[in-house]
Design a protein around this motif. Structure first.
Motif, mmCIF file in Angstrom:
data_model
loop_
_atom_site.group_PDB
_atom_site.id
_atom_site.type_symbol
_atom_site.label_atom_id
_atom_site.label_comp_id
_atom_site.label_asym_id
_atom_site.label_seq_id
_atom_site.Cartn_x
_atom_site.Cartn_y
_atom_site.Cartn_z
ATOM 1 N N VAL A 180 25.402 15.331 13.169
ATOM 2 C CA VAL A 180 26.023 15.340 11.841
ATOM 3 C C VAL A 180 26.602 13.977 11.474
ATOM 4 N N PRO A 181 27.403 13.327 12.343
ATOM 5 C CA PRO A 181 27.902 11.990 11.978
ATOM 6 C C PRO A 181 26.775 10.967 11.791
ATOM 7 N N GLY A 182 25.735 11.030 12.628
ATOM 8 C CA GLY A 182 24.642 10.066 12.506
ATOM 9 C C GLY A 182 23.884 10.226 11.202
ATOM 10 N N ILE A 183 23.553 11.467 10.853
ATOM 11 C CA ILE A 183 22.852 11.709 9.586
ATOM 12 C C ILE A 183 23.747 11.351 8.407
ATOM 13 N N GLY A 184 25.016 11.690 8.501
ATOM 14 C CA GLY A 184 25.942 11.357 7.421
ATOM 15 C C GLY A 184 26.042 9.858 7.188
ATOM 16 N N ALA A 185 26.075 9.089 8.267
ATOM 17 C CA ALA A 185 26.145 7.630 8.135
ATOM 18 C C ALA A 185 24.884 7.076 7.484
ATOM 19 N N SER A 186 23.718 7.591 7.855
ATOM 20 C CA SER A 186 22.467 7.143 7.238
ATOM 21 C C SER A 186 22.483 7.386 5.728
ATOM 22 N N VAL A 187 22.943 8.565 5.336
ATOM 23 C CA VAL A 187 23.002 8.904 3.911
ATOM 24 C C VAL A 187 23.990 7.993 3.184
ATOM 25 N N LEU A 188 25.168 7.782 3.771
ATOM 26 C CA LEU A 188 26.185 6.947 3.133
ATOM 27 C C LEU A 188 25.720 5.508 2.960
ATOM 28 N N LEU A 189 24.992 4.987 3.929
ATOM 29 C CA LEU A 189 24.508 3.604 3.830
ATOM 30 C C LEU A 189 23.587 3.421 2.633
ATOM 31 N N VAL A 190 22.753 4.423 2.366
ATOM 32 C CA VAL A 190 21.846 4.338 1.217
ATOM 33 C C VAL A 190 22.606 4.522 -0.091
ATOM 34 N N LEU A 191 23.468 5.522 -0.158
ATOM 35 C CA LEU A 191 24.203 5.772 -1.391
ATOM 36 C C LEU A 191 25.165 4.633 -1.715
ATOM 37 N N ALA A 192 25.727 4.000 -0.696
ATOM 38 C CA ALA A 192 26.628 2.868 -0.933
ATOM 39 C C ALA A 192 25.909 1.719 -1.619
ATOM 40 N N ALA A 193 24.607 1.583 -1.351
ATOM 41 C CA ALA A 193 23.827 0.524 -1.999
ATOM 42 C C ALA A 193 23.726 0.754 -3.497
ATOM 43 N N ALA A 194 23.740 2.018 -3.936
ATOM 44 C CA ALA A 194 23.675 2.320 -5.366
ATOM 45 C C ALA A 194 24.986 1.988 -6.061
ATOM 46 N N TRP A 195 26.097 2.118 -5.355
ATOM 47 C CA TRP A 195 27.391 1.766 -5.932
ATOM 48 C C TRP A 195 27.602 0.263 -5.976
ATOM 49 N N ALA A 196 27.002 -0.460 -5.032
ATOM 50 C CA ALA A 196 27.216 -1.898 -4.918
ATOM 51 C C ALA A 196 26.386 -2.668 -5.944
ATOM 52 N N ASP A 197 26.745 -3.909 -6.169
ATOM 53 C CA ASP A 197 26.006 -4.783 -7.076
ATOM 54 C C ASP A 197 24.859 -5.498 -6.383
ATOM 55 N N GLY A 198 24.762 -5.370 -5.086
ATOM 56 C CA GLY A 198 23.719 -6.051 -4.331
ATOM 57 C C GLY A 198 24.099 -6.104 -2.870
ATOM 58 N N PRO A 199 23.269 -6.738 -2.039
ATOM 59 C CA PRO A 199 23.533 -6.774 -0.595
ATOM 60 C C PRO A 199 24.882 -7.389 -0.225
ATOM 61 N N ARG A 200 25.360 -8.348 -1.007
ATOM 62 C CA ARG A 200 26.620 -8.998 -0.636
ATOM 63 C C ARG A 200 27.800 -8.050 -0.745
ATOM 64 N N THR A 201 27.890 -7.316 -1.842
ATOM 65 C CA THR A 201 29.005 -6.375 -1.980
ATOM 66 C C THR A 201 28.790 -5.107 -1.166
ATOM 67 N N TRP A 202 27.546 -4.827 -0.812
ATOM 68 C CA TRP A 202 27.241 -3.651 0.018
ATOM 69 C C TRP A 202 27.509 -3.919 1.491
ATOM 70 N N ALA A 203 27.425 -5.178 1.916
ATOM 71 C CA ALA A 203 27.480 -5.510 3.342
ATOM 72 C C ALA A 203 28.788 -5.058 3.990
ATOM 73 N N PHE A 204 29.911 -5.252 3.303
ATOM 74 C CA PHE A 204 31.194 -4.907 3.915
ATOM 75 C C PHE A 204 31.328 -3.406 4.171
ATOM 76 N N PRO A 205 31.099 -2.541 3.161
ATOM 77 C CA PRO A 205 31.159 -1.104 3.482
ATOM 78 C C PRO A 205 30.108 -0.682 4.495
ATOM 79 N N ALA A 206 28.931 -1.327 4.492
ATOM 80 C CA ALA A 206 27.902 -0.973 5.468
ATOM 81 C C ALA A 206 28.371 -1.257 6.884
ATOM 82 N N VAL A 207 28.999 -2.407 7.074
ATOM 83 C CA VAL A 207 29.533 -2.751 8.403
ATOM 84 C C VAL A 207 30.625 -1.765 8.803
ATOM 85 N N LEU A 208 31.491 -1.397 7.860
ATOM 86 C CA LEU A 208 32.558 -0.442 8.169
ATOM 87 C C LEU A 208 31.986 0.918 8.576
ATOM 88 N N ILE A 209 30.941 1.359 7.871
ATOM 89 C CA ILE A 209 30.315 2.644 8.197
ATOM 90 C C ILE A 209 29.755 2.613 9.615
#
Length: 292
Positions: free
Chosen positions: A64-93
């Motif tokens: 469950v945590p592994g699948i949840g993290a995969s989903v969050l990484l993709v959805l976070a990219a939609a909220w971000a303006d690009g890889p630079r603003t996405w990178a920080f939440p991705a690293v935190l996840i």
């Protein structure tokens, strides 16, 4: 009998393509969030398939945590303006998942249940699947290619690597069956041949040249000169085949032919998207450098 089986396999492949390609193009056209939702689903299914591999090898990932993290990484990219603003939440996840997986293993996994492998696979799956598929979202709202809403501007940039990877895959399949004799890396994938690899590379280059001329230039408004398109096709075609071989190596380790049965004639999500995981981030990087 073998020839009949191959023809049936080809029919199934064509049937899946006939349904999947129009649906995929429609999803991509509709915008960033439709792409993000579908790719998040792909990431979830692929992560689950990889966890089944790990279980066959004796590990017990935290599903469950592994699948949840995969989903969050993709959805976070939609909220971000690009890889630079996405990178920080991705690293935190990934950091939170890694620490949680190791900490949870103290209470949930005995030494006989391979706690090291369990924690490692739990963190690796989202890095391989969620992070790479997130670049599909980044391509859909590539800087300067529309707002991310419905339209062909950003859609053409995401379709570009799909054309390159899958045309290369199709060319490799037919070239391998027609001329393949010398094995490429038999210890990894006994069915892959040198002729298939070369055919796949040529197909990827052709796909890149055509897609650059017919999609990227007219719809996205970027210029990718023929020489640059050949370079992109060669590099993306190479890493796409590497992704295919990497997934074959994992399947060979655990003794399975397909990662699943979701797509008739193709197998599971990992079987169908193995080349795409490698192609998406490489395409984004190359377009950011070479397109003008």
């Amino acid at each position: 009998m073998q020839e009949a089986g191959r023809l049936d396999d080809q029919r199934q492949r064509l049937g899946v393509a006939a349904v999947g390609i129009p649906c995929g193009v429609a999803v991509i056209y509709l915008g960033v969030w439709s792409v993000a939702v579908v790719l998040a689903l792909v990431a979830a299914l692929g992560t689950n398939e990889l966890f089944r591999f790990a279980e066959r090898a004796g590990a017990r990932p935290l599903t469950v945590p592994g699948i949840g993290a995969s989903v969050l990484l993709v959805l976070a990219a939609a909220w971000a303006d690009g890889p630079r603003t996405w990178a920080f939440p991705a690293v935190l996840i990934l950091l939170a998942l890694s620490l949680f997986a190791l900490g949870a293993s103290v209470f949930r996994r005995s030494t006989e249940e391979q706690p090291l492998a369990s924690a490692a696979v739990t963190a690796f799956a989202p890095a391989w699947l969620g992070m790479t598929l997130a670049f599909g979202v980044h391509l859909r709202h590539f800087p300067g290619a529309g707002s991310g809403g419905a339209g062909w501007e950003g859609a053409s940039l995401l379709i570009f690597p799909l054309v390159v990877a899958w045309l290369g895959d199709s060319a490799a399949y037919f070239a391998g069956h027609r001329w393949g004799k010398r094995k490429l890396i038999p210890r990894v994938s006994p069915g892959k041949t040198v002729a298939g690899a070369l055919g796949g590379l040529l197909g990827a280059v052709l796909g890149a040249v055509l897609a650059a001329a017919l999609l990227v230039g007219p719809y996205a408004g970027f210029i990718l000169p023929p020489g640059a398109a050949v370079l992109v096709g060669a590099l993306v075609g190479t890493v796409a085949q590497l992704g295919d071989l990497a997934e074959s190596l994992l399947k060979r380790e655990v003794g399975v032919k397909d990662s699943g049965r979701l797509f008739p004639g193709h197998g599971g999500v990992l079987d169908r998207f193995d080349s795409i995981f490698f192609a998406l981030p490489v395409t984004y990087l190359l377009l950011a450098v070479l397109a003008r």
